[in-house]
Design a protein around this motif. Structure first.
Motif, mmCIF file in Angstrom:
data_model
loop_
_atom_site.group_PDB
_atom_site.id
_atom_site.type_symbol
_atom_site.label_atom_id
_atom_site.label_comp_id
_atom_site.label_asym_id
_atom_site.label_seq_id
_atom_site.Cartn_x
_atom_site.Cartn_y
_atom_site.Cartn_z
ATOM 1 N N ASP A 165 0.821 -1.215 0.000
ATOM 2 C CA ASP A 165 0.000 0.000 0.000
ATOM 3 C C ASP A 165 0.854 1.264 0.000
ATOM 4 N N ARG A 166 2.172 1.117 0.160
ATOM 5 C CA ARG A 166 3.058 2.286 0.272
ATOM 6 C C ARG A 166 3.662 2.634 -1.088
ATOM 7 N N VAL A 167 3.694 3.914 -1.413
ATOM 8 C CA VAL A 167 4.250 4.396 -2.681
ATOM 9 C C VAL A 167 5.354 5.409 -2.384
ATOM 10 N N ILE B 118 7.340 4.803 -16.960
ATOM 11 C CA ILE B 118 7.857 3.442 -17.136
ATOM 12 C C ILE B 118 8.056 2.782 -15.778
ATOM 13 N N ASP B 119 8.656 3.531 -14.834
ATOM 14 C CA ASP B 119 8.837 3.008 -13.480
ATOM 15 C C ASP B 119 7.505 2.571 -12.886
ATOM 16 N N CYS B 120 6.517 3.451 -13.007
ATOM 17 C CA CYS B 120 5.223 3.186 -12.391
ATOM 18 C C CYS B 120 4.552 1.964 -13.021
ATOM 19 N N MET B 121 4.583 1.891 -14.340
ATOM 20 C CA MET B 121 3.931 0.778 -15.007
ATOM 21 C C MET B 121 4.606 -0.543 -14.643
ATOM 22 N N ALA B 122 5.936 -0.538 -14.563
ATOM 23 C CA ALA B 122 6.658 -1.753 -14.186
ATOM 24 C C ALA B 122 6.302 -2.175 -12.768
ATOM 25 N N GLU B 123 6.153 -1.207 -11.865
ATOM 26 C CA GLU B 123 5.793 -1.515 -10.482
ATOM 27 C C GLU B 123 4.348 -2.010 -10.377
ATOM 28 N N LEU B 124 3.464 -1.414 -11.149
ATOM 29 C CA LEU B 124 2.060 -1.827 -11.096
ATOM 30 C C LEU B 124 1.880 -3.281 -11.528
ATOM 31 N N VAL B 125 2.604 -3.682 -12.576
ATOM 32 C CA VAL B 125 2.460 -5.056 -13.037
ATOM 33 C C VAL B 125 3.157 -6.014 -12.074
ATOM 34 N N ALA B 126 4.273 -5.580 -11.488
ATOM 35 C CA ALA B 126 4.987 -6.444 -10.541
ATOM 36 C C ALA B 126 4.176 -6.667 -9.278
ATOM 37 N N GLU B 127 3.415 -5.642 -8.862
ATOM 38 C CA GLU B 127 2.603 -5.756 -7.653
ATOM 39 C C GLU B 127 1.248 -6.404 -7.911
ATOM 40 N N ILE C 57 -6.636 -4.625 -12.127
ATOM 41 C CA ILE C 57 -7.319 -5.789 -11.564
ATOM 42 C C ILE C 57 -7.440 -5.682 -10.040
ATOM 43 N N ALA C 58 -6.578 -4.887 -9.405
ATOM 44 C CA ALA C 58 -6.661 -4.709 -7.947
ATOM 45 C C ALA C 58 -7.412 -3.413 -7.661
ATOM 46 N N LEU C 59 -8.701 -3.402 -7.957
ATOM 47 C CA LEU C 59 -9.498 -2.197 -7.797
ATOM 48 C C LEU C 59 -9.718 -1.824 -6.332
ATOM 49 N N ASP C 60 -9.386 -2.752 -5.410
ATOM 50 C CA ASP C 60 -9.539 -2.454 -3.987
ATOM 51 C C ASP C 60 -8.274 -1.866 -3.372
ATOM 52 N N HIS C 61 -7.220 -1.681 -4.191
ATOM 53 C CA HIS C 61 -6.001 -1.071 -3.674
ATOM 54 C C HIS C 61 -6.305 0.369 -3.252
ATOM 55 N N PRO C 62 -5.775 0.824 -2.100
ATOM 56 C CA PRO C 62 -6.111 2.173 -1.614
ATOM 57 C C PRO C 62 -5.695 3.298 -2.550
ATOM 58 N N ARG C 63 -4.773 3.040 -3.473
ATOM 59 C CA ARG C 63 -4.353 4.081 -4.410
ATOM 60 C C ARG C 63 -5.075 3.992 -5.757
ATOM 61 N N VAL C 64 -5.955 3.020 -5.910
ATOM 62 C CA VAL C 64 -6.690 2.872 -7.167
ATOM 63 C C VAL C 64 -8.081 3.482 -7.002
ATOM 64 N N GLU D 235 -7.676 4.541 -12.381
ATOM 65 C CA GLU D 235 -6.395 5.241 -12.338
ATOM 66 C C GLU D 235 -5.698 4.966 -11.012
ATOM 67 N N PHE D 236 -4.373 5.103 -11.043
ATOM 68 C CA PHE D 236 -3.557 4.900 -9.846
ATOM 69 C C PHE D 236 -3.004 6.243 -9.403
ATOM 70 N N VAL D 237 -3.137 6.550 -8.118
ATOM 71 C CA VAL D 237 -2.667 7.820 -7.580
ATOM 72 C C VAL D 237 -1.173 7.698 -7.268
ATOM 73 N N VAL D 238 -0.356 8.322 -8.087
ATOM 74 C CA VAL D 238 1.089 8.298 -7.892
ATOM 75 C C VAL D 238 1.489 9.261 -6.792
ATOM 76 N N ALA D 239 0.916 10.445 -6.808
ATOM 77 C CA ALA D 239 1.169 11.455 -5.771
ATOM 78 C C ALA D 239 -0.161 12.019 -5.320
ATOM 79 N N GLN D 240 -0.406 11.970 -4.017
ATOM 80 C CA GLN D 240 -1.666 12.461 -3.494
ATOM 81 C C GLN D 240 -1.706 13.990 -3.492
ATOM 82 N N GLU D 241 -2.897 14.526 -3.232
ATOM 83 C CA GLU D 241 -3.074 15.979 -3.280
ATOM 84 C C GLU D 241 -2.075 16.709 -2.402
#
Length: 647
Positions: free
Chosen positions: A437-439, A458-467, A477-484, A492-498
């Motif tokens: 859950d940590r970014v 590229i970094d983010c996409m590689a991490e998303l598929v690895a996780e 596919i992990a729609l219950d992830h707190p950053r999704v 969408e995935f939240v890379v940096a919060q507000e």
């Protein structure tokens, strides 16, 4: 005379006068403020958002379509689609619309200039210093004529030059004869010849100067990039780089990519504004270089420029119109040398400009320079050179053959076409690490996030598929992830919060962004695979993979392989070579042999036009997977993913 309108741009507090009917984008350009405009003012990218603080403008219906109700109510407009009326206007440029300082790659790893020498088959000669610049200065102390020694003044100069360089013939410009008699006698028969040395059999005297000015002999190597321009000041007597400067290419106001600029040059704008913009950019770099080195602009006697085919055409003022229409034919791939002053470059009045030779409409002199710089054409090893940008140019070969192609990668690698994408400027997220859950993110400059650049995507996409947050089709596919989260029906995935964002809005990567990036990486990988398989080769046959350019310098090798941007070859075979375009230009500047070799490289390269290649679309579709539909091509990725997900 039409009323003049004052336009004030904030936060710079810069004021410019404009006329009714001018667009805000035009007014910004007049003020020297460069606003992000991927499409060059055509109204199709939506990047040039400004907020009107006071006054009124007229915005076209095309511009309205890019703004939501909240933005319209707040006073936002598109700069390129908003024309001035009859009243003063004050506008504010939000951070995401500003063109700020970018991470411009000014260094390279190539420092040798090899003299041609015999070599055994399959070997590469050890590089040796060899400085015979394209243009040089030679000091001459001539004997005074007598009744017995009664050669003409010009023949006396030829004789003195022949004694210093007995292996070549000599000619001179007719202009050298003007006031020659006076020049010699007034200066005690001591003069300096400015010499063009490109022809190995016959050198050419371009100018004669009083006294000894031979120690003040400098050249400039230029990487004329679509986005940025890099210039190196080189002492032609020692081969040392005295200074390096870089800047945004001011052509960006007419479009971020070469297609937009070709449309502008061949339509409403013409070539001159684009030519003037690139020449102005280069001259500003030259002024900084000479000031830093404590020399005069007239001490610069030689220029070598390397750029893609379109940038080369625009630099010298050639129309690029036929480059973008089938059968994709440029005016020239080898541009004859020209007086730099005629092009508009600041230097010695008789300084010369040489452009690195291009191969085709979409493989330019920057790639020829890269091949020259990395030396793959002199090695028996099988190598590939890849320069990733809006186009992905690829060369494969060795000292016996070279093949090349260009794949249209699109703007995704440079932050274009993505919701929060931006170039590699201050505030761009460039590194991403996900632990459950940590970014963790890293931004350029270390401050709050403004968006995400290509290496961060590229970094983010590689991490998303690895996780396991997205699958290998790029779908969440992990729609219950707190950053999704899902916005307007798009995950969408939240890379940096507000709270981590400079704008107060979250920086995200959407499922659509991932799809665009997959298309870009698929085009590059498919192009390389097509080149190799056309020769009966595969990725594992490569002995060396050179990655060039500013984007490549910030890539994470492992993650680039993990998404299938780079082939799965051992890391020790991959070498980042920095700005090989300026490196190759510098080699040519310092060595006539290197420049002639560059022309031989361009002639040697066989170009493959992928748009008509029967198998390219199949390979492209196969590569629309993370990393590829054929998992056997990426054995290390399978191991990494298995280990990561099992941990």
């Amino acid at each position: 005379m039409a009323n003049r309108i004052k336009v004030t741009f904030q936060p710079e507090n810069r004021v410019v006068e404009a006329s009714p009917g001018d667009t805000l984008l035009d007014a910004a350009a007049q003020a020297g403020i460069y606003i992000n405009s991927l499409c060059g003012g055509e109204g199709v990218c939506g990047k040039c958002r400004l907020k009107v603080l006071s006054g009124q403008v007229e915005m076209s219906s095309q511009g309205v379509g890019f703004l939501d109700r909240k933005e319209l109510d707040a006073g936002f407009v598109l700069a390129c689609q908003s024309t001035l009326k009859d009243q003063d206007v004050e506008v504010w440029i939000p951070p995401e619309a500003r063109q700020e300082e970018e991470q411009i790659l000014m260094v390279d790893n190539i420092v040798h200039y090899a003299e041609p020498s015999p070599q055994e088959a399959g070997t590469v000669p050890a590089p040796v210093p060899y400085y015979k610049p394209l243009c040089d200065k030679v000091f001459l102390k001539l004997p005074e004529p007598t009744i017995q020694d009664n050669l003409s003044d010009l023949e006396r100069i030829y004789r003195a030059l022949a004694r210093k360089h007995p292996d070549v013939k000599w000619e001179s410009d007719f202009a050298c004869l003007k006031d020659l008699a006076h020049l010699l006698r007034k200066n005690n028969w001591e003069v300096t010849a400015l010499v063009h040395c490109l022809d190995a059999q016959c050198h050419h005297v371009r100018a004669l100067e009083p006294g000894d000015t031979s120690k003040r002999t400098y050249g400039v190597a230029i990487d004329v990039g679509t986005t940025t321009i890099v210039a190196q000041l080189v002492d032609l007597k020692t081969g040392k780089v005295i200074g390096v400067e870089a800047s945004h290419n001011q052509q960006a106001r007419y479009g971020e990519d070469v297609i937009s600029r070709m449309i502008f040059a061949c339509g409403r704008g013409g070539v001159d504004p684009l030519k003037n913009a690139v020449v102005t950019t280069i001259n500003s770099l030259i002024h900084s270089l000479v000031a830093g080195a404590g020399i005069q602009p007239t001490d610069i006697v030689s220029f070598v420029a390397a750029g893609n085919t379109t940038m080369t055409h625009l630099l010298v003022g050639l129309e690029p119109c036929t480059i973008r229409v089938e059968p994709y034919i440029p005016t020239a791939t080898r541009i004859p040398w020209a007086r730099a002053a005629e092009v508009g470059l600041t230097g010695h009045p008789d300084a010369l400009l040489h452009c690195m030779p291009c191969v085709s409409s979409y493989v330019g002199g920057d790639i020829t320079a890269g091949v020259l710089a990395c030396g793959m054409n002199d090695s028996s090893q099988l190598s590939a050179l890849i320069d990733i940008g809006t186009n992905g140019e690829i060369v494969v070969g060795n000292n016996e053959w070279l093949v090349c192609c260009s794949a249209s990668a699109g703007p995704a690698f440079e932050g274009g076409g993505t919701k929060c994408g931006m170039r590699a400027t201050k505030g761009a997220v460039q590194k991403v690490r996900i632990h459950g859950d940590r970014v963790e993110i890293q931004t350029i400059g270390g401050g709050k996030a403004r968006g995400i650049c290509g290496s961060g995507l590229i970094d983010c996409m590689a991490e998303l598929v690895a996780e396991g947050i997205i699958d290998q089709n790029g779908k969440f596919i992990a729609l219950d992830h707190p950053r999704v989260r899902v916005t307007d029906g798009v995950p969408e995935f939240v890379v940096a919060q507000e709270s981590e964002s400079e704008t107060g809005e979250a920086v995200v990567i959407t499922e659509d962004d991932i799809g665009n990036l997959m298309k870009s990486k698929a085009a590059v990988l498919a192009a390389m695979k097509i080149l190799l398989e056309g020769l009966g080769l595969q990725f594992f046959d490569l002995d060396r993979l050179y990655v060039a350019g500013g984007f490549g310098a910030h890539l994470d090798i492992e993650k680039s392989i993990r998404i299938g941007l780079l082939p799965d070859v051992p890391k020790e075979k991959i070498l980042f070579i920095g700005n090989s375009s300026v490196a190759g230009a510098r080699q040519a500047l310092l060595s006539t042999h290197a420049y002639r070799k560059a022309n031989a490289i361009a002639r040697q390269m066989t170009y493959f036009e992928l748009s008509v290649h029967a198998g390219f679309m199949n390979e492209f579709v196969a590569a629309l997977f993370l990393p590829h539909t054929d998992e056997s091509l990426f054995p290390s990725v399978r191991q990494v993913l298995k280990k990561r997900r099992g941990a």
